[in-house]
Design a protein around this motif. Structure first.
Motif, PDB file in Angstrom:
ATOM      1  N   ARG A  39       0.847  -1.192   0.000  1.00 50.67           N
ATOM      2  CA  ARG A  39       0.000   0.000   0.000  1.00 50.67           C
ATOM      3  C   ARG A  39       0.881   1.241   0.000  1.00 50.67           C
ATOM      4  NH1 ARG A  39      -5.236  -1.109   3.988  1.00 50.67           N
ATOM      5  NH2 ARG A  39      -6.272  -2.620   2.614  1.00 50.67           N
ATOM      6  N   LEU A  40       1.556   1.466   1.093  1.00 49.26           N
ATOM      7  CA  LEU A  40       2.462   2.610   1.157  1.00 49.26           C
ATOM      8  C   LEU A  40       3.638   2.430   0.202  1.00 49.26           C
ATOM      9  CD1 LEU A  40       0.779   2.894   3.795  1.00 49.26           C
ATOM     10  CD2 LEU A  40       2.816   3.821   4.869  1.00 49.26           C
ATOM     11  N   THR A  41       4.047   1.195  -0.020  1.00 48.78           N
ATOM     12  CA  THR A  41       5.198   0.916  -0.880  1.00 48.78           C
ATOM     13  C   THR A  41       4.773   0.514  -2.300  1.00 48.78           C
ATOM     14  OG1 THR A  41       5.257  -1.376  -0.068  1.00 48.78           O
ATOM     15  CG2 THR A  41       6.629   0.245   1.071  1.00 48.78           C
ATOM     16  N   LEU A  42       3.540   0.805  -2.663  1.00 51.26           N
ATOM     17  CA  LEU A  42       3.053   0.481  -4.006  1.00 51.26           C
ATOM     18  C   LEU A  42       3.916   1.183  -5.067  1.00 51.26           C
ATOM     19  CD1 LEU A  42       0.710  -0.955  -5.549  1.00 51.26           C
ATOM     20  CD2 LEU A  42      -0.516   1.234  -5.478  1.00 51.26           C
ATOM     21  N   GLY A  43       4.410   0.414  -6.012  1.00 50.36           N
ATOM     22  CA  GLY A  43       5.234   0.962  -7.082  1.00 50.36           C
ATOM     23  C   GLY A  43       6.722   0.944  -6.795  1.00 50.36           C
ATOM     24  N   PHE A  44       7.102   0.579  -5.579  1.00 50.55           N
ATOM     25  CA  PHE A  44       8.525   0.570  -5.246  1.00 50.55           C
ATOM     26  C   PHE A  44       9.290  -0.510  -6.010  1.00 50.55           C
ATOM     27  CE2 PHE A  44       8.843   2.847  -0.873  1.00 50.55           C
ATOM     28  CZ  PHE A  44       8.063   3.890  -1.363  1.00 50.55           C
ATOM     29  N   LEU A  54       8.666   7.868  -6.938  1.00 50.61           N
ATOM     30  CA  LEU A  54       7.415   8.151  -7.643  1.00 50.61           C
ATOM     31  C   LEU A  54       7.250   9.660  -7.765  1.00 50.61           C
ATOM     32  CD1 LEU A  54       6.955   5.176  -6.613  1.00 50.61           C
ATOM     33  CD2 LEU A  54       4.523   5.730  -6.570  1.00 50.61           C
ATOM     34  N   ASP A  55       7.417  10.181  -9.001  1.00 47.11           N
ATOM     35  CA  ASP A  55       7.130  11.595  -9.206  1.00 47.11           C
ATOM     36  C   ASP A  55       5.611  11.789  -9.226  1.00 47.11           C
ATOM     37  OD1 ASP A  55       6.248  10.710 -11.703  1.00 47.11           O
ATOM     38  OD2 ASP A  55       7.987  11.495 -12.783  1.00 47.11           O
ATOM     39  N   LEU A  56       5.137  12.981  -9.499  1.00 50.36           N
ATOM     40  CA  LEU A  56       3.702  13.258  -9.368  1.00 50.36           C
ATOM     41  C   LEU A  56       2.880  12.426 -10.340  1.00 50.36           C
ATOM     42  CD1 LEU A  56       1.540  14.855  -7.951  1.00 50.36           C
ATOM     43  CD2 LEU A  56       1.900  16.730  -9.587  1.00 50.36           C
ATOM     44  N   ASP A  57       3.323  12.290 -11.585  1.00 47.86           N
ATOM     45  CA  ASP A  57       2.559  11.500 -12.563  1.00 47.86           C
ATOM     46  C   ASP A  57       2.512  10.029 -12.164  1.00 47.86           C
ATOM     47  OD1 ASP A  57       2.025  13.721 -14.095  1.00 47.86           O
ATOM     48  OD2 ASP A  57       3.737  13.427 -15.445  1.00 47.86           O
ATOM     49  N   ARG A  58       3.631   9.476 -11.765  1.00 49.95           N
ATOM     50  CA  ARG A  58       3.647   8.071 -11.342  1.00 49.95           C
ATOM     51  C   ARG A  58       2.815   7.875 -10.082  1.00 49.95           C
ATOM     52  NH1 ARG A  58      10.198   7.333 -12.096  1.00 49.95           N
ATOM     53  NH2 ARG A  58      10.197   6.934 -14.370  1.00 49.95           N
ATOM     54  N   HIS A  59       2.902   8.816  -9.164  1.00 47.60           N
ATOM     55  CA  HIS A  59       2.114   8.718  -7.933  1.00 47.60           C
ATOM     56  C   HIS A  59       0.619   8.689  -8.252  1.00 47.60           C
ATOM     57  CE1 HIS A  59       0.420   9.646  -4.021  1.00 47.60           C
ATOM     58  NE2 HIS A  59      -0.160  10.700  -4.563  1.00 47.60           N
ATOM     59  N   ALA A  77      -0.804   7.832 -11.014  1.00 47.32           N
ATOM     60  CA  ALA A  77      -1.134   6.588 -11.707  1.00 47.32           C
ATOM     61  C   ALA A  77      -1.291   5.435 -10.718  1.00 47.32           C
ATOM     62  CB  ALA A  77      -0.050   6.266 -12.741  1.00 47.32           C
ATOM     63  N   MET A  78      -0.510   5.448  -9.644  1.00 47.18           N
ATOM     64  CA  MET A  78      -0.563   4.387  -8.641  1.00 47.18           C
ATOM     65  C   MET A  78      -1.702   4.578  -7.647  1.00 47.18           C
ATOM     66  SD  MET A  78       1.847   2.101  -9.074  1.00 47.18           S
ATOM     67  CE  MET A  78       3.260   1.948 -10.184  1.00 47.18           C
ATOM     68  N   HIS A  79      -1.884   5.808  -7.177  1.00 45.88           N
ATOM     69  CA  HIS A  79      -2.779   6.051  -6.047  1.00 45.88           C
ATOM     70  C   HIS A  79      -4.035   6.845  -6.405  1.00 45.88           C
ATOM     71  CE1 HIS A  79      -0.070   4.454  -2.966  1.00 45.88           C
ATOM     72  NE2 HIS A  79       0.926   4.989  -3.660  1.00 45.88           N
ATOM     73  N   GLY A  80      -4.133   7.341  -7.615  1.00 42.60           N
ATOM     74  CA  GLY A  80      -5.315   8.103  -7.989  1.00 42.60           C
ATOM     75  C   GLY A  80      -5.232   9.547  -7.547  1.00 42.60           C
ATOM     76  N   ALA A 119      11.848   9.925   0.609  1.00 39.28           N
ATOM     77  CA  ALA A 119      12.739   9.888  -0.545  1.00 39.28           C
ATOM     78  C   ALA A 119      12.089   9.238  -1.757  1.00 39.28           C
ATOM     79  CB  ALA A 119      14.028   9.143  -0.190  1.00 39.28           C
ATOM     80  N   ARG A 120      11.218   8.228  -1.536  1.00 38.57           N
ATOM     81  CA  ARG A 120      10.697   7.451  -2.660  1.00 38.57           C
ATOM     82  C   ARG A 120       9.214   7.693  -2.942  1.00 38.57           C
ATOM     83  NH1 ARG A 120      12.820   1.397  -2.852  1.00 38.57           N
ATOM     84  NH2 ARG A 120      11.829   1.726  -4.888  1.00 38.57           N
ATOM     85  N   ALA A 121       8.433   8.075  -1.945  1.00 35.95           N
ATOM     86  CA  ALA A 121       7.004   8.328  -2.156  1.00 35.95           C
ATOM     87  C   ALA A 121       6.597   9.641  -1.500  1.00 35.95           C
ATOM     88  CB  ALA A 121       6.175   7.169  -1.609  1.00 35.95           C
ATOM     89  N   PRO A 122       7.271  10.740  -1.828  1.00 37.60           N
ATOM     90  CA  PRO A 122       6.979  12.011  -1.135  1.00 37.60           C
ATOM     91  C   PRO A 122       5.554  12.497  -1.363  1.00 37.60           C
ATOM     92  CG  PRO A 122       8.320  12.405  -3.091  1.00 37.60           C
ATOM     93  CD  PRO A 122       8.278  10.926  -2.894  1.00 37.60           C
ATOM     94  N   HIS A 123       4.988  12.179  -2.542  1.00 42.05           N
ATOM     95  CA  HIS A 123       3.643  12.675  -2.842  1.00 42.05           C
ATOM     96  C   HIS A 123       2.574  11.970  -2.010  1.00 42.05           C
ATOM     97  CE1 HIS A 123       4.677  15.441  -6.058  1.00 42.05           C
ATOM     98  NE2 HIS A 123       5.535  14.526  -6.514  1.00 42.05           N
ATOM     99  N   LEU A 124       2.828  10.744  -1.592  1.00 43.77           N
ATOM    100  CA  LEU A 124       1.874  10.069  -0.723  1.00 43.77           C
ATOM    101  C   LEU A 124       1.821  10.769   0.632  1.00 43.77           C
ATOM    102  CD1 LEU A 124      -0.070   7.645  -0.635  1.00 43.77           C
ATOM    103  CD2 LEU A 124       1.788   6.315   0.371  1.00 43.77           C
ATOM    104  N   VAL A 125       2.985  11.155   1.146  1.00 42.38           N
ATOM    105  CA  VAL A 125       3.027  11.897   2.410  1.00 42.38           C
ATOM    106  C   VAL A 125       2.370  13.264   2.238  1.00 42.38           C
ATOM    107  CG1 VAL A 125       4.546  12.874   4.171  1.00 42.38           C
ATOM    108  CG2 VAL A 125       5.142  10.690   3.085  1.00 42.38           C
ATOM    109  N   LEU A 126       2.660  13.938   1.127  1.00 37.94           N
ATOM    110  CA  LEU A 126       2.050  15.241   0.877  1.00 37.94           C
ATOM    111  C   LEU A 126       0.540  15.133   0.694  1.00 37.94           C
ATOM    112  CD1 LEU A 126       4.678  16.918  -1.475  1.00 37.94           C
ATOM    113  CD2 LEU A 126       4.089  17.584   0.856  1.00 37.94           C
ATOM    114  N   ASP A 127       0.077  14.028   0.095  1.00 34.33           N
ATOM    115  CA  ASP A 127      -1.369  13.813  -0.014  1.00 34.33           C
ATOM    116  C   ASP A 127      -2.019  13.805   1.366  1.00 34.33           C
ATOM    117  OD1 ASP A 127      -1.604  13.733  -2.735  1.00 34.33           O
ATOM    118  OD2 ASP A 127      -2.014  11.579  -2.895  1.00 34.33           O
TER     119      ASP A 127
END
Length: 489
Positions: free
Chosen positions: A13-18, A24-29, A31-34, A106-114
């Motif tokens: 879940r949190l590591t989806l796409g790792f 995960l930049d914004l576009d990849r994020h 695509a993974m998380h909606g 470092a790897r999923a900053p946009h999930l934290v920012l979400d």
């Protein structure tokens, strides 16, 4: 940041796409998380309560209570006007055995920012501050903020153990020394710039983002009925693993190709030791860990490799924790060094467990922060987990095993300062013992016995004064790495 492996038990879940992307930049994020959901305050509180989301920074405080407290405080002030709250992402991981928040930032900053954005929107604010230690995490977060074009601040924190305490983080953001405040205050009432502030660690906000995206029902398809969802663990200091609540600790250790060895430290350096039998029964949930005398804490799992002296390892960490205190109160300034001395006596057979218990118990519940209590918990649990080895030390002054230093500590820079004595000059005046009771104990002849750890920043002035006042000019400050890789206990 040191090399860290990321893996998981069950679906990510949190590591989806790792498994596909280093970051995960914004576009990849997206695509993974909606897209980013925007629940109202009431909806968000109900979601968080349904999932019983707790903070993942160590204390396990219910997130709904924090959120509601900030909302209530921001709705009123002394003059009757609403105060705009601040949302703070605490990305500090001063504890050497933890890496999960650094990995997320470092790897999923946009999930934290979400997650931070969902909370900020529900509270009616756009003020978000991200406090981070790691250089890699800071670069990743700044890039993510720029991608979103959002008005968020990034503040760097020093890599010190107590700098991650929420009060210390707020002080750092306010431009003050990043140490816990002298009295225990809740940031929900008075935080950044004196305003109500929501402070939680990076994983908590990432969990909030997943919960807001999935909703409580889908979120609860992982974990247990009482504790839904997943959690991140750092195993052995170098492996971050995402697991559903309810997973057996033994399964996680097997997955990470680790073994319980002589025992397992759960919850980090403010956590508790489990002996191998307890570790084999332990379940990764709050209730499951409590059942065997453990704690999830900040999600740190450190198995102790066979062949190293367990008591020596405990002493290494206790000395580190004593040196990492803010030095603001008696339990830290004097109590923690006394714990280290009692462990030294226990290791050489001249002392006993009761002396350690007395030293650890003196300052419990009386510190300016929770550092003395957490250190005492770590040390006291070791007395139970390693009772057989302690018996060997008491009988023969040693267990016969070296101290390999397997429990992680920060890599020395070579600039660490320690107190030393020129024994060709020392005449046993004993003045140093009166000027520096934290570092110096006098033997029965009045000669100094130095405590073997680095001089904490808060003692530098006192040490220089003592060096200058030594009648025989025997006291010295030396720098450089002194601890060898292997020591005999």
């Amino acid at each position: 940041m040191r090399t860290v492996t990321v893996t998981g038990v069950g679906g990510p879940r949190l590591t989806l796409g790792f498994d596909r992307f280093d970051r995960l930049d914004l576009d990849r994020h997206r695509a993974m998380h909606g897209g980013l959901p925007a629940p109202s305050l009431g909806e968000l509180v109900r979601m968080v309560e349904a999932a019983d989301l707790r903070g993942r920074g160590g204390a396990g405080f219910p997130f709904a209570r924090k959120l509601s407290a900030v909302a209530r405080r921001s709705a009123r002030s002394a003059d009757g006007r609403a105060e705009r709250p601040v949302v703070v992402v605490n990305g500090a991981e001063g504890e050497p055995g933890s890496a999960k928040d650094k990995v997320l930032l470092a790897r999923a900053p946009h999930l934290v920012l979400d997650g931070a954005s969902v909370a900020a929107s529900a509270l009616g604010t756009d003020e978000i501050v991200l406090a981070v230690e790691s250089g890699a995490a800071a670069r990743s977060v700044r890039a993510a903020v720029a991608e979103r074009r959002m008005p968020a601040r990034v503040v760097r924190l020093p890599e010190r153990f107590v700098a991650g305490q929420s009060g210390a983080v707020v002080r750092a953001i306010n431009g003050r020394t990043p140490v816990p405040p002298g009295r225990r205050e809740r940031a929900a009432g008075i935080g950044v710039d004196g305003r109500p502030t929501l402070v939680s660690n990076a994983e908590t906000y990432a969990q909030l983002a997943v919960l807001a995206s999935l909703g409580p029902d889908l979120y609860a398809t992982a974990g247990t009925p009482d504790e839904p969802g997943t959690t991140l663990l750092t195993v052995g200091g170098t492996t971050v693993v995402e697991v559903p609540f309810g997973t057996r600790l033994a399964e996680v250790l097997d997955h990470c190709e680790a073994a319980a060895g002589q025992g397992v430290l759960v919850g980090g350096y403010h956590g508790r030791w489990l002996d191998p039998a307890a570790a084999s029964r332990a379940v990764l949930s709050r209730a499951g860990m409590e059942a065997v005398g453990g704690t999830l804490g900040a999600g740190i799992v450190l198995p102790l490799t066979p062949g190293t002296c367990a008591l020596g390892e405990v002493r290494r960490i206790a000395a580190y924790l004593a040196g990492q205190s803010a030095g603001q109160c008696g339990p830290c300034r004097l109590g923690l060094p006394d714990v280290v001395r009692a462990l030294d006596d226990l290791a050489d057979g001249s002392g006993g467990p009761d002396a350690v218990r007395r030293a650890a118990g003196v300052g419990r519940g009386r510190g300016a922060c929770f550092h003395p209590d957490g250190t005492a918990r770590f040390v006291l649990s070791a007395l139970e987990a390693f009772a057989d080895e302690i018996g060997a030390h008491r009988r023969g002054g040693s267990c016969g095993m070296p101290v390999y230093g397997v429990l992680p500590l920060p890599v020395p820079s070579g600039e660490e300062a320690r107190l030393a004595v020129d024994w060709t000059r020392c005449d046993g005046h004993g003045l140093c013992g009166h000027l520096l009771p934290e570092l110096v104990r006098l033997d029965r002849y009045g000669y100094p016995v130095l405590l073997d750890f680095d001089i904490p920043p808060w003692m530098e002035h006192d040490v220089q004064r003592a060096v200058g006042m030594c009648p025989a000019l025997a006291l010295r400050v030396t720098t450089g790495v002194r601890e060898t890789a292997v020591r005999r206990s």
